[in-house]
Design an enzyme around this catalytic site. Sequence first.
Site, PDB file in Angstrom:
ATOM      1  NE  ARG A 171      -3.076  -0.341   3.443  1.00 43.40           N
ATOM      2  CZ  ARG A 171      -3.535  -1.191   4.380  1.00 43.40           C
ATOM      3  NH1 ARG A 171      -4.121  -2.318   4.001  1.00 43.40           N
ATOM      4  NH2 ARG A 171      -3.434  -0.919   5.656  1.00 43.40           N
ATOM      5  NE  ARG A 175       5.871   8.959  -4.277  1.00 44.13           N
ATOM      6  CZ  ARG A 175       5.097   9.307  -3.248  1.00 44.13           C
ATOM      7  NH1 ARG A 175       5.629   9.922  -2.212  1.00 44.13           N
ATOM      8  NH2 ARG A 175       3.813   9.055  -3.275  1.00 44.13           N
ATOM      9  NE  ARG A 248      -4.283  -5.529  15.872  1.00 43.81           N
ATOM     10  CZ  ARG A 248      -3.736  -5.954  17.006  1.00 43.81           C
ATOM     11  NH1 ARG A 248      -4.083  -7.136  17.516  1.00 43.81           N
ATOM     12  NH2 ARG A 248      -2.841  -5.215  17.645  1.00 43.81           N
ATOM     13  NE  ARG A 278      -2.657   6.612  12.693  1.00 39.76           N
ATOM     14  CZ  ARG A 278      -3.271   6.616  11.516  1.00 39.76           C
ATOM     15  NH1 ARG A 278      -2.605   6.968  10.427  1.00 39.76           N
ATOM     16  NH2 ARG A 278      -4.534   6.284  11.412  1.00 39.76           N
ATOM     17  CD  GLU A 301      -4.760   5.926  15.056  1.00 33.76           C
ATOM     18  OE1 GLU A 301      -4.871   7.125  14.759  1.00 33.76           O
ATOM     19  OE2 GLU A 301      -4.580   5.023  14.211  1.00 33.76           O
ATOM     20  CE1 TYR A 349      -8.066   0.621   5.856  1.00 36.01           C
ATOM     21  CE2 TYR A 349      -7.525   0.783   3.532  1.00 36.01           C
ATOM     22  CZ  TYR A 349      -7.683   1.369   4.765  1.00 36.01           C
ATOM     23  OH  TYR A 349      -7.474   2.723   4.909  1.00 36.01           O
ATOM     24  CG  ASP A 351      -8.015   3.633   0.685  1.00 34.98           C
ATOM     25  OD1 ASP A 351      -7.938   3.827   1.914  1.00 34.98           O
ATOM     26  OD2 ASP A 351      -7.017   3.383  -0.032  1.00 34.98           O
TER      27      ASP A 351
HETATM   28  P1  FAD Z   1     -18.535   2.013   7.621  1.00 36.06           P
HETATM   29  O1  FAD Z   1     -18.001   3.395   7.529  1.00 36.06           O
HETATM   30  O2  FAD Z   1     -17.975   1.134   8.676  1.00 36.06           O
HETATM   31  O3  FAD Z   1     -20.127   2.110   7.806  1.00 36.06           O
HETATM   32  C1  FAD Z   1     -20.911   0.998   8.192  1.00 36.06           C
HETATM   33  C2  FAD Z   1     -22.037   1.509   9.080  1.00 36.06           C
HETATM   34  O4  FAD Z   1     -22.957   0.427   9.317  1.00 36.06           O
HETATM   35  C3  FAD Z   1     -21.581   1.987  10.452  1.00 36.06           C
HETATM   36  O5  FAD Z   1     -21.997   3.314  10.665  1.00 36.06           O
HETATM   37  C4  FAD Z   1     -22.263   1.029  11.440  1.00 36.06           C
HETATM   38  O6  FAD Z   1     -22.699   1.670  12.633  1.00 36.06           O
HETATM   39  C5  FAD Z   1     -23.441   0.545  10.628  1.00 36.06           C
HETATM   40  N1  FAD Z   1     -23.936  -0.774  11.039  1.00 36.06           N
HETATM   41  C6  FAD Z   1     -23.232  -1.931  11.062  1.00 36.06           C
HETATM   42  N2  FAD Z   1     -24.013  -2.957  11.439  1.00 36.06           N
HETATM   43  C7  FAD Z   1     -25.241  -2.441  11.675  1.00 36.06           C
HETATM   44  C8  FAD Z   1     -26.488  -3.005  12.092  1.00 36.06           C
HETATM   45  N3  FAD Z   1     -26.623  -4.322  12.303  1.00 36.06           N
HETATM   46  N4  FAD Z   1     -27.555  -2.172  12.255  1.00 36.06           N
HETATM   47  C9  FAD Z   1     -27.439  -0.833  12.006  1.00 36.06           C
HETATM   48  N5  FAD Z   1     -26.295  -0.258  11.595  1.00 36.06           N
HETATM   49  C10 FAD Z   1     -25.210  -1.060  11.438  1.00 36.06           C
HETATM   50  N6  FAD Z   1     -10.080   5.584   3.611  1.00 36.06           N
HETATM   51  C11 FAD Z   1      -9.568   6.553   2.814  1.00 36.06           C
HETATM   52  O7  FAD Z   1      -9.935   6.623   1.634  1.00 36.06           O
HETATM   53  N7  FAD Z   1      -8.668   7.471   3.298  1.00 36.06           N
HETATM   54  C12 FAD Z   1      -8.221   7.446   4.589  1.00 36.06           C
HETATM   55  O8  FAD Z   1      -7.404   8.295   4.998  1.00 36.06           O
HETATM   56  C13 FAD Z   1      -8.736   6.438   5.449  1.00 36.06           C
HETATM   57  N8  FAD Z   1      -8.342   6.368   6.724  1.00 36.06           N
HETATM   58  C14 FAD Z   1      -8.797   5.357   7.512  1.00 36.06           C
HETATM   59  C15 FAD Z   1      -8.323   5.288   8.834  1.00 36.06           C
HETATM   60  C16 FAD Z   1      -8.745   4.250   9.648  1.00 36.06           C
HETATM   61  C17 FAD Z   1      -8.247   4.199  11.067  1.00 36.06           C
HETATM   62  C18 FAD Z   1      -9.617   3.254   9.140  1.00 36.06           C
HETATM   63  C19 FAD Z   1     -10.020   2.077   9.986  1.00 36.06           C
HETATM   64  C20 FAD Z   1     -10.124   3.345   7.850  1.00 36.06           C
HETATM   65  C21 FAD Z   1      -9.714   4.390   7.023  1.00 36.06           C
HETATM   66  N9  FAD Z   1     -10.210   4.533   5.724  1.00 36.06           N
HETATM   67  C22 FAD Z   1      -9.696   5.510   4.906  1.00 36.06           C
HETATM   68  C23 FAD Z   1     -11.259   3.627   5.197  1.00 36.06           C
HETATM   69  C24 FAD Z   1     -12.699   4.176   5.413  1.00 36.06           C
HETATM   70  O9  FAD Z   1     -12.962   4.273   6.790  1.00 36.06           O
HETATM   71  C25 FAD Z   1     -13.705   3.240   4.714  1.00 36.06           C
HETATM   72  O10 FAD Z   1     -13.467   3.289   3.324  1.00 36.06           O
HETATM   73  C26 FAD Z   1     -15.172   3.583   4.928  1.00 36.06           C
HETATM   74  O11 FAD Z   1     -15.479   3.785   6.271  1.00 36.06           O
HETATM   75  C27 FAD Z   1     -16.056   2.453   4.387  1.00 36.06           C
HETATM   76  O12 FAD Z   1     -17.425   2.811   4.469  1.00 36.06           O
HETATM   77  P2  FAD Z   1     -18.562   1.725   4.725  1.00 36.06           P
HETATM   78  O13 FAD Z   1     -19.846   2.425   4.575  1.00 36.06           O
HETATM   79  O14 FAD Z   1     -18.301   0.512   3.908  1.00 36.06           O
HETATM   80  O15 FAD Z   1     -18.348   1.256   6.241  1.00 36.06           O
HETATM   81  N1  UDP Z   2       3.712   0.722   8.507  1.00 37.71           N
HETATM   82  C1  UDP Z   2       4.792   0.652   9.349  1.00 37.71           C
HETATM   83  N2  UDP Z   2       5.366   1.817   9.796  1.00 37.71           N
HETATM   84  C2  UDP Z   2       4.872   3.020   9.487  1.00 37.71           C
HETATM   85  C3  UDP Z   2       3.754   3.099   8.627  1.00 37.71           C
HETATM   86  C4  UDP Z   2       3.199   1.922   8.151  1.00 37.71           C
HETATM   87  O1  UDP Z   2       5.243  -0.433   9.694  1.00 37.71           O
HETATM   88  O2  UDP Z   2       5.422   4.041   9.975  1.00 37.71           O
HETATM   89  C5  UDP Z   2       3.128  -0.557   8.016  1.00 37.71           C
HETATM   90  C6  UDP Z   2       1.970  -1.059   8.910  1.00 37.71           C
HETATM   91  O3  UDP Z   2       2.025  -2.481   8.936  1.00 37.71           O
HETATM   92  C7  UDP Z   2       0.751  -0.585   8.154  1.00 37.71           C
HETATM   93  C8  UDP Z   2       1.218  -0.750   6.686  1.00 37.71           C
HETATM   94  O4  UDP Z   2       2.609  -0.382   6.715  1.00 37.71           O
HETATM   95  O5  UDP Z   2      -0.400  -1.359   8.432  1.00 37.71           O
HETATM   96  C9  UDP Z   2       0.484   0.081   5.665  1.00 37.71           C
HETATM   97  O6  UDP Z   2       0.583   1.458   6.001  1.00 37.71           O
HETATM   98  P1  UDP Z   2      -0.696   2.397   5.985  1.00 37.71           P
HETATM   99  O7  UDP Z   2      -0.285   3.764   6.356  1.00 37.71           O
HETATM  100  O8  UDP Z   2      -1.453   2.156   4.729  1.00 37.71           O
HETATM  101  O9  UDP Z   2      -1.434   1.726   7.225  1.00 37.71           O
HETATM  102  P2  UDP Z   2      -2.811   1.832   7.943  1.00 37.71           P
HETATM  103  O10 UDP Z   2      -2.659   2.875   9.017  1.00 37.71           O
HETATM  104  O11 UDP Z   2      -3.863   2.157   6.940  1.00 37.71           O
HETATM  105  O12 UDP Z   2      -2.856   0.454   8.504  1.00 37.71           O
END
Ligand code: FAD
Ligand code: UDP
Length: 383
Positions: A171, A175, A248, A278, A301, A349, A351
Amino acid sequence: MEFGVIGAGFSGAVTARHLAERGHNITILDERSHCGGNCHTSRDEHTGIMLHQYGPHIFHTAHKHIWHYVQRFAHFRPYINRVKATTNGRVYSLPINLHTINQFFNATFTPQEAQDFIRTKSAHGPTQPNNFEEQALHMIGPELYHAFFYHYTKKQWGLSPRELPASILKRLPLRFNYDDNYFSHPYQGIPVEGYTQLIQNILNHPRITLYLNTSFEEIQPQAQWDHIIYTGPIDRFFNFQHGRLGYRTLDFERIDAKGDYQGVAVMNYCDASVAYTRITEHKHFAPWEADQFKNSVCFKEYSRQATAHDTPYYPIRLTTEMSLLTRYIEQAKTTSGVSFLGRLGTYRYLDMDTTIAEALTACHLIDQYIAERKPLPAFFRPP
Ligand code: FAD
Ligand code: UDP
């Protein structure tokens, strides 16, 4: 037709909007008190800073049509994620770029020299990487791997990098120039009023009725929909009958600070001696307004295995989980009247841009079936 959409994150909202625009009636529900799913943002009641409540979200995509899609519902400002990492008492720039390499090896390499140098480091690594560690040794060699990835990955995943797939590391770019943009996509930004407002705007349609604080389980007995789009956890839909899929989860520890706490939105901590992965400082995700705030809010976090009561964040997807998932997929394909979408519905996972793209593809498939007067397919993510 009458559709029930479970979950008001991007998957549910985009699907609901498309189907409403085609003239269907949509009931969408979410058990949380807000829409937006894990992308939820809200202003901090003390400082007014926009907080990304489930971890920071930066919108990035290679697809112009997805970029145009989100612009329909929110005003975006450009935002480039420039992450820093602390390891062994020094601060570096991530993803690994020419600056990181020169700082780390105390060198003044040109791009070509750096490439040749890293090749000597990775020359002893495996040629066909089969796991995260082998991929790292193959890409960057042992020193950079141990400094930036080994401990961080163990903290993030609770597993040895040898047990994780190479795809997790892929992912991140590597560079040999000074480009420190964390993502490589041409379209990158953050909605000025936050993601929750964006999703509320998507849901703002006369044919859509949104119920918050409402779970599928409590409404299911009296629900009378022609078809359900389910974006909650697939194992939960089937009452965990084959077992629970592993995730997780994250714990956030708030830090209230004066002024500028760390000078950057994201600082990774790559040493084993620091328990968190982080610290994120949220006002820096909105540089256009950051100067207005005299105070600051940050979050440490911590990653750990999710229990039944925790918010699921990252699907683990190792062999055990994948064989469980296969059983749920088989069941999903033969359960009529419901289609599974999104990161929880398909246990991947995703985006935000991929989430939107998959929801739109699913809708086009539904349009097609309706046009051909065929019963709607019980799909597990659109083919
Ligand atoms: P969700 O956002 O999880 O929505 C699902 C919803 O369903 C929730 O609100 C939940 O409450 C509801 N639900 C579940 N079960 C039930 C039930 N039985 N009854 C009623 N409601 C229910 N993507 C990026 O593009 N850029 C980023 O920088 C980025 N950062 C991230 C950082 C973190 C820490 C994480 C974990 C993910 C990140 N993502 C990022 C990914 C992003 O969060 C997801 O792409 C997005 O949330 C997916 O949307 P979704 O609707 O599929 O799921
Ligand atoms: N990672 C790491 N060190 C860092 C940043 C990322 O080891 O400083 C690893 C970690 O396993 C992470 C993966 O690279 O899950 C992908 O990075 P990304 O930033 O996409 O991770 P995310 O926070 O979305 O898991």
